[in-house]
Design a protein around this motif. Structure first.
Motif, PDB file in Angstrom:
ATOM      1  N   UNK B  68     -19.822  -7.489 -19.085  1.00  0.00           N
ATOM      2  CA  UNK B  68     -21.104  -7.891 -18.490  1.00  0.00           C
ATOM      3  C   UNK B  68     -21.633  -6.825 -17.534  1.00  0.00           C
ATOM      4  N   UNK B  69     -20.753  -6.304 -16.679  1.00  0.00           N
ATOM      5  CA  UNK B  69     -21.211  -5.320 -15.696  1.00  0.00           C
ATOM      6  C   UNK B  69     -21.553  -3.993 -16.374  1.00  0.00           C
ATOM      7  N   UNK B  70     -20.768  -3.635 -17.398  1.00  0.00           N
ATOM      8  CA  UNK B  70     -21.074  -2.389 -18.120  1.00  0.00           C
ATOM      9  C   UNK B  70     -22.444  -2.483 -18.790  1.00  0.00           C
ATOM     10  N   UNK B  71     -22.694  -3.637 -19.402  1.00  0.00           N
ATOM     11  CA  UNK B  71     -23.989  -3.839 -20.060  1.00  0.00           C
ATOM     12  C   UNK B  71     -25.116  -3.796 -19.024  1.00  0.00           C
ATOM     13  N   UNK B  72     -24.873  -4.436 -17.870  1.00  0.00           N
ATOM     14  CA  UNK B  72     -25.881  -4.436 -16.800  1.00  0.00           C
ATOM     15  C   UNK B  72     -26.139  -3.001 -16.331  1.00  0.00           C
ATOM     16  N   UNK B  73     -25.063  -2.221 -16.225  1.00  0.00           N
ATOM     17  CA  UNK B  73     -25.206  -0.831 -15.762  1.00  0.00           C
ATOM     18  C   UNK B  73     -26.020  -0.010 -16.750  1.00  0.00           C
ATOM     19  N   UNK B  74     -25.677  -0.134 -18.033  1.00  0.00           N
ATOM     20  CA  UNK B  74     -26.363   0.663 -19.069  1.00  0.00           C
ATOM     21  C   UNK B  74     -27.849   0.283 -19.144  1.00  0.00           C
ATOM     22  N   UNK B  75     -28.127  -1.009 -18.989  1.00  0.00           N
ATOM     23  CA  UNK B  75     -29.529  -1.455 -19.100  1.00  0.00           C
ATOM     24  C   UNK B  75     -30.336  -1.086 -17.856  1.00  0.00           C
ATOM     25  N   UNK B  76     -29.722  -1.200 -16.685  1.00  0.00           N
ATOM     26  CA  UNK B  76     -30.519  -1.052 -15.452  1.00  0.00           C
ATOM     27  C   UNK B  76     -30.662   0.398 -14.992  1.00  0.00           C
ATOM     28  N   UNK B  77     -29.636   1.211 -15.218  1.00  0.00           N
ATOM     29  CA  UNK B  77     -29.602   2.554 -14.616  1.00  0.00           C
ATOM     30  C   UNK B  77     -30.803   3.429 -15.021  1.00  0.00           C
ATOM     31  N   UNK B  78     -31.060   3.628 -16.309  1.00  0.00           N
ATOM     32  CA  UNK B  78     -32.188   4.514 -16.659  1.00  0.00           C
ATOM     33  C   UNK B  78     -33.540   3.958 -16.220  1.00  0.00           C
ATOM     34  N   UNK B  79     -33.678   2.630 -16.301  1.00  0.00           N
ATOM     35  CA  UNK B  79     -34.962   2.030 -15.896  1.00  0.00           C
ATOM     36  C   UNK B  79     -35.181   2.237 -14.400  1.00  0.00           C
ATOM     37  N   UNK B  80     -34.134   1.970 -13.613  1.00  0.00           N
ATOM     38  CA  UNK B  80     -34.262   2.090 -12.156  1.00  0.00           C
ATOM     39  C   UNK B  80     -34.559   3.527 -11.746  1.00  0.00           C
ATOM     40  N   UNK B  81     -33.859   4.465 -12.379  1.00  0.00           N
ATOM     41  CA  UNK B  81     -34.084   5.876 -12.036  1.00  0.00           C
ATOM     42  C   UNK B  81     -35.503   6.293 -12.414  1.00  0.00           C
ATOM     43  N   UNK B  82     -35.945   5.835 -13.568  1.00  0.00           N
ATOM     44  CA  UNK B  82     -37.311   6.132 -14.007  1.00  0.00           C
ATOM     45  C   UNK B  82     -38.350   5.561 -13.057  1.00  0.00           C
ATOM     46  N   UNK B  83     -38.139   4.323 -12.627  1.00  0.00           N
ATOM     47  CA  UNK B  83     -39.091   3.692 -11.694  1.00  0.00           C
ATOM     48  C   UNK B  83     -39.117   4.477 -10.382  1.00  0.00           C
ATOM     49  N   UNK B  84     -37.927   4.847  -9.891  1.00  0.00           N
ATOM     50  CA  UNK B  84     -37.857   5.571  -8.613  1.00  0.00           C
ATOM     51  C   UNK B  84     -38.571   6.919  -8.713  1.00  0.00           C
ATOM     52  N   UNK B  85     -38.369   7.628  -9.819  1.00  0.00           N
ATOM     53  CA  UNK B  85     -39.025   8.937  -9.991  1.00  0.00           C
ATOM     54  C   UNK B  85     -40.533   8.740 -10.133  1.00  0.00           C
ATOM     55  N   UNK B  86     -40.925   7.737 -10.895  1.00  0.00           N
ATOM     56  CA  UNK B  86     -42.361   7.471 -11.074  1.00  0.00           C
ATOM     57  C   UNK B  86     -43.004   7.159  -9.723  1.00  0.00           C
ATOM     58  N   UNK B  87     -42.332   6.308  -8.952  1.00  0.00           N
ATOM     59  CA  UNK B  87     -42.881   5.908  -7.653  1.00  0.00           C
ATOM     60  C   UNK B  87     -43.035   7.103  -6.719  1.00  0.00           C
ATOM     61  N   UNK B  88     -42.027   7.966  -6.688  1.00  0.00           N
ATOM     62  CA  UNK B  88     -42.069   9.053  -5.713  1.00  0.00           C
ATOM     63  C   UNK B  88     -42.876  10.257  -6.192  1.00  0.00           C
TER      64      UNK B  88
END
Lengths: 270, 281
Positions: B68-88
């Motif tokens: 469950x945590x591995x799946x959560x990591x794989x799904x969330x990591x690229x999206x979160x990084x993309x959002x952070x880069x887009x925002x900044x």
């Protein structure tokens, strides 16, 4: 050609100097503030073109307009023309990557990336083309030699660039800029954070580099301008007050504002 | 009140608060170790549970939690990084920045059970996925997304503008600046956020109990759409059999394993943070 040359009178001898960058009627607005006011001037090839003036006179804005590093700044509007390689670089079709490769810039404070010395030198160039290991070594050696840093770092190229002294870091930044093979070097007060000894090292470097590059130097330091400039441009309140050769400008200034500034660094043009 | 007395009062209050917080944590951990160590053995960690968990081990619960945590990591990591880069790097408007900040903080404040209910309605009922670990991973990813976005955004914002300018002055395009300057820094922050997020996700029961887990009879999932058993839901099931001493003992043992996993993620995040704070930006 009239547009590519400028009359230069130096010590009574008239000679022609090739123009590297020709600025015509340049205006820069930031919101309602008029930062640069109808500037027209020529920077000569293979010379140290020095821009002096008090803080807030628009020296850095002028420099940053030449490589368009201010593009994207909100509320900034630029009009006029900046000709380089016989093209107006302010028009929309200019390839900014090529422009910034051709017109490199060195900033006030050295900004070394948290990478090794070698990686710092090739940081820019390797974004533009794929380099082999030997090409990386060659470019690093050549540029570090050009800035006289090679003997000091040749046996520790894998050390962090940030482990160098401030003066060495500034030379590393210059080497990094030279690695992209520019034709013009814009230098925005590159010695302001350096001690006098290191300042002289950078000044000597500029003297050597001008044989291969056109240098546009912004400085607060009148003594520095006197030591190393070939051409001087005095700016105040966004306007070009006076320009001329080193000899003419410092020995026989024409404008009262220039005389006042050279005398006690006060600007009375506001 | 004199300045010295005020200082003493504030100092005492701060120390009391700090000591109390640490004491609670130490008490909890000590109790867990005291009660749980009796259950811990190689067999407990490597065998399947039997008799609704009151006997046997927790191998499949550990595997389920990690899946469950591995799946959560794989799904969330690229999206979160993309959002952070887009925002900044791309969002210039202050208003839009504030709107996105509000959305991210609101997402962080949503109770975890709401994520579970959303998953149940949207995935299980509407999309007819059935109860599956993959859906549970997606819901956990949604839950930890704000933590990773905020950590990576903070890391990216801490990069001095001079780095961007110097890179641009070398002829780099905006994308090259992002790839060569922003991304290495952002990914460090995102990784720290991810570890903190996973430390939270692995201990969650509410969001996954309706959509991803079964209480017994599951092994290693062979497809994306199979349920798993997880440590938090296993502990919940054992706690409901509290009158059975063996079940209670296993509950303490499972809790100790779960807290150890949380600690591993938290300490890894701390180590990571210390490592990248040494990078001199």
């Amino acid at each position: 050609m009239e547009t590519n040359t400028a009359r230069k009178i130096n010590a009574g001898i008239e000679e022609e100097a090739e123009v590297s960058i020709k600025i015509s009627n340049l205006n820069v607005f930031f919101g309602v503030n008029h930062i640069l006011k109808d500037l027209s001037l020529d920077f000569q090839k293979n010379k140290v073109n020095c821009i002096i003036g008090p803080s807030g006179s628009g020296k850095s804005t002028l420099l940053r307009s030449i490589n368009r590093i201010n593009d994207g700044t909100e509320k900034l509007k630029v009009t006029g023309a900046v000709h380089f390689n016989e093209k107006d670089i302010l028009n929309g079709v200019t390839n900014l990557t090529q422009l910034r490769k051709d017109i490199g810039m060195v900033f006030q404070s050295p900004c070394v990336f948290p990478k090794s010395i070698l990686e710092n030198v090739i940081f820019g160039i390797q974004q533009h083309k794929k380099l082999t290991v030997s090409e990386k070594q060659d470019i690093t050696e050549e540029t570090l030699k050009a800035v006289s840093l090679w003997p000091e770092v040749m046996d520790r190229l894998k050390d962090s660039g940030q482990s160098l002294s401030i003066g060495q870091q500034q030379r590393l930044c210059i080497a990094r800029t030279l690695a992209t093979a520019p034709k013009v070097l814009l230098m925005d007060e590159p010695t302001s954070s350096l001690d006098p000894v290191t300042t002289r090292v950078i000044e000597n470097l500029m003297e050597r580099l001008k044989k291969r590059y056109t240098i546009v130097l912004v400085t607060h330091n009148i003594a520095q301008a006197k030591r190393i400039s070939d051409q001087v441009f005095f700016m105040c309140n966004g306007q070009l007050i006076e320009s001329g050769t080193n000899d003419m400008f410092f020995n026989t200034p024409k404008k009262e504002q220039t005389k006042s500034y050279l005398k006690d660094e006060t600007c009375v043009c506001r | 009140m004199s300045r010295a007395l005020k200082n003493n009062v504030y100092n005492t209050l701060i120390w009391t608060a700090a000591v109390l917080s640490i004491a609670i944590l130490v008490f909890l951990i000590a109790t867990l170790i005291w009660k749980g160590m009796g259950a811990i053995s190689v067999g407990f960690l490597t065998s399947a549970s039997e008799n609704f968990g009151s006997e046997g081990g927790i191998l499949y619960q550990i595997i389920g939690s990690l899946a469950l945590t591995l799946c959560a990591a794989v799904c969330s990591f690229p999206i979160a990084l993309g959002v952070a880069i887009y925002k900044s790097e791309y969002v210039k408007s202050k208003v839009f920045q504030n709107i996105t900040d509000t959305i991210i903080y609101s997402l962080n404040g949503i109770p975890s059970i709401i994520f579970g209910i959303f998953g149940l309605i949207f995935f299980v009922n509407i999309l007819q996925t059935g109860v599956s670990w993959f859906v549970g991973g997606i819901i956990l990813a949604m839950m930890i997304l704000p933590t990773i976005i905020l950590a990576s955004h903070q890391a990216i914002r801490s990069i001095p503008n001079s780095y961007r300018e110097n890179a641009q002055a070398l002829g780099l395009t905006q994308w090259q600046v992002i790839r060569a300057v922003i991304f290495p820094r952002g990914i460090n922050g995102a990784f720290t956020g991810l570890l903190l997020g996973l430390a939270r996700a692995i201990g969650e029961t509410a969001p996954i109990m309706f959509i991803a887990t079964a209480f017994s009879g599951v092994t290693v999932p062979r497809t994306f759409l199979e349920p798993v058993s997880s440590l938090p839901t296993h502990i919940l099931a054992l706690a409901q059999q509290a009158t059975n001493p063996q079940a209670l003992q296993n509950a303490w043992g499972s809790s100790l394993v779960l807290v150890s996993l949380v600690f591993i993620f938290s300490i890894s995040a701390l180590v990571r943070r210390i490592q990248y704070s040494k990078i001199n930006y």
